[in-house]
Write a protein that holds these residues in place. Structure first.
Motif, PDB file in Angstrom:
ATOM      1  N   VAL A  29     -95.471  74.890 -83.000  1.00 24.57           N
ATOM      2  CA  VAL A  29     -94.445  74.938 -81.949  1.00 24.57           C
ATOM      3  C   VAL A  29     -93.866  73.545 -81.724  1.00 24.57           C
ATOM      4  O   VAL A  29     -92.643  73.377 -81.611  1.00 24.57           O
ATOM      5  N   LEU A  30     -94.727  72.545 -81.701  1.00 26.61           N
ATOM      6  CA  LEU A  30     -94.256  71.168 -81.530  1.00 26.61           C
ATOM      7  C   LEU A  30     -93.354  70.754 -82.692  1.00 26.61           C
ATOM      8  O   LEU A  30     -92.326  70.092 -82.486  1.00 26.61           O
ATOM      9  N   ASP A  31     -93.717  71.146 -83.903  1.00 28.61           N
ATOM     10  CA  ASP A  31     -92.886  70.844 -85.072  1.00 28.61           C
ATOM     11  C   ASP A  31     -91.520  71.516 -84.966  1.00 28.61           C
ATOM     12  O   ASP A  31     -90.496  70.908 -85.302  1.00 28.61           O
ATOM     13  N   MET A  32     -91.491  72.774 -84.500  1.00 31.54           N
ATOM     14  CA  MET A  32     -90.216  73.473 -84.360  1.00 31.54           C
ATOM     15  C   MET A  32     -89.341  72.786 -83.321  1.00 31.54           C
ATOM     16  O   MET A  32     -88.121  72.669 -83.515  1.00 31.54           O
ATOM     17  N   ILE A  33     -89.922  72.332 -82.238  1.00 33.90           N
ATOM     18  CA  ILE A  33     -89.146  71.607 -81.228  1.00 33.90           C
ATOM     19  C   ILE A  33     -88.456  70.405 -81.871  1.00 33.90           C
ATOM     20  O   ILE A  33     -87.260  70.184 -81.683  1.00 33.90           O
ATOM     21  N   LYS A  34     -89.191  69.654 -82.669  1.00 36.93           N
ATOM     22  CA  LYS A  34     -88.616  68.484 -83.339  1.00 36.93           C
ATOM     23  C   LYS A  34     -87.556  68.886 -84.362  1.00 36.93           C
ATOM     24  O   LYS A  34     -86.512  68.234 -84.474  1.00 36.93           O
ATOM     25  N   LYS A  35     -87.813  69.977 -85.111  1.00 37.09           N
ATOM     26  CA  LYS A  35     -86.833  70.457 -86.102  1.00 37.09           C
ATOM     27  C   LYS A  35     -85.535  70.903 -85.441  1.00 37.09           C
ATOM     28  O   LYS A  35     -84.483  70.927 -86.084  1.00 37.09           O
ATOM     29  N   CYS A  36     -85.606  71.251 -84.175  1.00 36.87           N
ATOM     30  CA  CYS A  36     -84.418  71.687 -83.437  1.00 36.87           C
ATOM     31  C   CYS A  36     -83.770  70.532 -82.676  1.00 36.87           C
ATOM     32  O   CYS A  36     -83.016  70.737 -81.726  1.00 36.87           O
ATOM     33  N   ASN A  37     -84.071  69.312 -83.108  1.00 35.50           N
ATOM     34  CA  ASN A  37     -83.407  68.099 -82.607  1.00 35.50           C
ATOM     35  C   ASN A  37     -83.675  67.800 -81.138  1.00 35.50           C
ATOM     36  O   ASN A  37     -82.816  67.302 -80.424  1.00 35.50           O
ATOM     37  N   LEU A  52     -91.928  73.847 -62.007  1.00 36.06           N
ATOM     38  CA  LEU A  52     -91.970  73.123 -63.276  1.00 36.06           C
ATOM     39  C   LEU A  52     -90.581  72.563 -63.524  1.00 36.06           C
ATOM     40  O   LEU A  52     -89.580  73.269 -63.385  1.00 36.06           O
ATOM     41  N   PHE A  53     -90.525  71.296 -63.881  1.00 32.49           N
ATOM     42  CA  PHE A  53     -89.272  70.648 -64.247  1.00 32.49           C
ATOM     43  C   PHE A  53     -89.427  70.133 -65.669  1.00 32.49           C
ATOM     44  O   PHE A  53     -90.391  69.437 -65.975  1.00 32.49           O
ATOM     45  N   SER A  54     -88.523  70.525 -66.532  1.00 35.32           N
ATOM     46  CA  SER A  54     -88.569  70.015 -67.903  1.00 35.32           C
ATOM     47  C   SER A  54     -87.383  69.100 -68.146  1.00 35.32           C
ATOM     48  O   SER A  54     -86.292  69.309 -67.609  1.00 35.32           O
ATOM     49  N   TYR A  55     -87.636  68.101 -68.966  1.00 35.09           N
ATOM     50  CA  TYR A  55     -86.593  67.158 -69.378  1.00 35.09           C
ATOM     51  C   TYR A  55     -86.737  66.941 -70.865  1.00 35.09           C
ATOM     52  O   TYR A  55     -87.853  66.786 -71.386  1.00 35.09           O
ATOM     53  N   TYR A  56     -85.609  66.970 -71.568  1.00 37.85           N
ATOM     54  CA  TYR A  56     -85.623  66.583 -72.981  1.00 37.85           C
ATOM     55  C   TYR A  56     -84.259  66.069 -73.383  1.00 37.85           C
ATOM     56  O   TYR A  56     -83.271  66.248 -72.676  1.00 37.85           O
ATOM     57  N   GLU A  57     -84.253  65.406 -74.532  1.00 39.07           N
ATOM     58  CA  GLU A  57     -83.017  64.864 -75.089  1.00 39.07           C
ATOM     59  C   GLU A  57     -82.707  65.613 -76.369  1.00 39.07           C
ATOM     60  O   GLU A  57     -83.571  65.751 -77.242  1.00 39.07           O
ATOM     61  N   TYR A  58     -81.480  66.106 -76.449  1.00 35.76           N
ATOM     62  CA  TYR A  58     -81.027  66.828 -77.636  1.00 35.76           C
ATOM     63  C   TYR A  58     -80.171  65.894 -78.465  1.00 35.76           C
ATOM     64  O   TYR A  58     -79.192  65.332 -77.974  1.00 35.76           O
ATOM     65  N   THR A  59     -80.551  65.720 -79.736  1.00 33.64           N
ATOM     66  CA  THR A  59     -79.861  64.753 -80.592  1.00 33.64           C
ATOM     67  C   THR A  59     -79.076  65.405 -81.726  1.00 33.64           C
ATOM     68  O   THR A  59     -78.524  64.706 -82.564  1.00 33.64           O
ATOM     69  N   GLY A  60     -79.015  66.727 -81.750  1.00 34.21           N
ATOM     70  CA  GLY A  60     -78.311  67.426 -82.826  1.00 34.21           C
ATOM     71  C   GLY A  60     -76.824  67.582 -82.552  1.00 34.21           C
ATOM     72  O   GLY A  60     -76.280  67.027 -81.592  1.00 34.21           O
ATOM     73  N   ASP A  61     -76.186  68.388 -83.410  1.00 34.61           N
ATOM     74  CA  ASP A  61     -74.740  68.610 -83.316  1.00 34.61           C
ATOM     75  C   ASP A  61     -74.365  70.004 -82.829  1.00 34.61           C
ATOM     76  O   ASP A  61     -73.206  70.258 -82.507  1.00 34.61           O
ATOM     77  N   ASP A  62     -75.330  70.942 -82.816  1.00 32.89           N
ATOM     78  CA  ASP A  62     -75.041  72.318 -82.434  1.00 32.89           C
ATOM     79  C   ASP A  62     -76.209  72.869 -81.617  1.00 32.89           C
ATOM     80  O   ASP A  62     -77.122  73.495 -82.149  1.00 32.89           O
ATOM     81  N   TYR A  63     -76.157  72.639 -80.320  1.00 30.30           N
ATOM     82  CA  TYR A  63     -77.244  73.006 -79.421  1.00 30.30           C
ATOM     83  C   TYR A  63     -77.551  74.505 -79.472  1.00 30.30           C
ATOM     84  O   TYR A  63     -78.713  74.903 -79.560  1.00 30.30           O
ATOM     85  N   GLU A  64     -76.501  75.325 -79.424  1.00 28.54           N
ATOM     86  CA  GLU A  64     -76.697  76.775 -79.427  1.00 28.54           C
ATOM     87  C   GLU A  64     -77.391  77.238 -80.712  1.00 28.54           C
ATOM     88  O   GLU A  64     -78.286  78.077 -80.672  1.00 28.54           O
ATOM     89  N   ASP A  66     -79.355  75.437 -82.691  1.00 30.04           N
ATOM     90  CA  ASP A  66     -80.740  74.971 -82.685  1.00 30.04           C
ATOM     91  C   ASP A  66     -81.598  75.793 -81.722  1.00 30.04           C
ATOM     92  O   ASP A  66     -82.758  76.091 -82.018  1.00 30.04           O
ATOM     93  N   GLN A  67     -81.038  76.180 -80.587  1.00 25.27           N
ATOM     94  CA  GLN A  67     -81.774  77.034 -79.653  1.00 25.27           C
ATOM     95  C   GLN A  67     -82.038  78.410 -80.261  1.00 25.27           C
ATOM     96  O   GLN A  67     -83.119  78.977 -80.098  1.00 25.27           O
ATOM     97  N   ALA A  68     -81.067  78.943 -80.993  1.00 31.76           N
ATOM     98  CA  ALA A  68     -81.237  80.230 -81.667  1.00 31.76           C
ATOM     99  C   ALA A  68     -82.297  80.133 -82.763  1.00 31.76           C
ATOM    100  O   ALA A  68     -83.101  81.056 -82.942  1.00 31.76           O
ATOM    101  N   LYS A  69     -82.296  79.026 -83.480  1.00 33.09           N
ATOM    102  CA  LYS A  69     -83.316  78.792 -84.518  1.00 33.09           C
ATOM    103  C   LYS A  69     -84.710  78.791 -83.905  1.00 33.09           C
ATOM    104  O   LYS A  69     -85.642  79.408 -84.439  1.00 33.09           O
TER     105      LYS A  69
END
Length: 109
Positions: A29-37, A52-64, A66-69
């Motif tokens: 799961v951690l690897d998939m998170i990284k693969k999804c930028n 619960l509050f989550s924070y992350y930085e998305y570095t890819g070009d297509d958020y939708e 990567d979320q679908a992936k």
């Protein structure tokens, strides 16, 4: 880079289980998170409100995309199936919404 903040409730009787799950998060799961930028992913807990509050930085070009992936990944789906019973959407969440995105109103780099 895009900063993402989200919030959800945590069931009071599931706090220890949720902490235990995340202390031993599954490597696939951690690897998939990284693969999804996604990087700098953090989840905070606020008690006694049990938010619960989550924070992350998305570095890819297509958020939708990567979320679908991520959502299509069988191991991630399995992880969500054990985490979701610990969580409860906010009363103000829209139909079908789980974690609710928050507006980014301030950032100091």
């Amino acid at each position: 880079m895009q900063r993402i903040g989200m919030v959800i409730k945590l069931n009071a009787d599931k706090i220890d289980e949720y902490k235990r799950l995340h202390a031993n998060a599954w490597p696939d799961v951690l690897d998939m998170i990284k693969k999804c930028n996604i990087q700098n992913y953090t989840i905070f807990l606020r008690e006694p409100e049990n938010l619960l509050f989550s924070y992350y930085e998305y570095t890819g070009d297509d958020y939708e995309a990567d979320q679908a992936k991520m959502a299509a990944d069988p191991k991630t789906q399995e992880w969500w199936s054990v985490c979701m019973p610990c969580q409860k959407p906010l009363d103000t969440a829209k139909e079908g919404e789980w974690w609710v995105e928050m507006e980014d109103v301030f950032h100091l780099a």
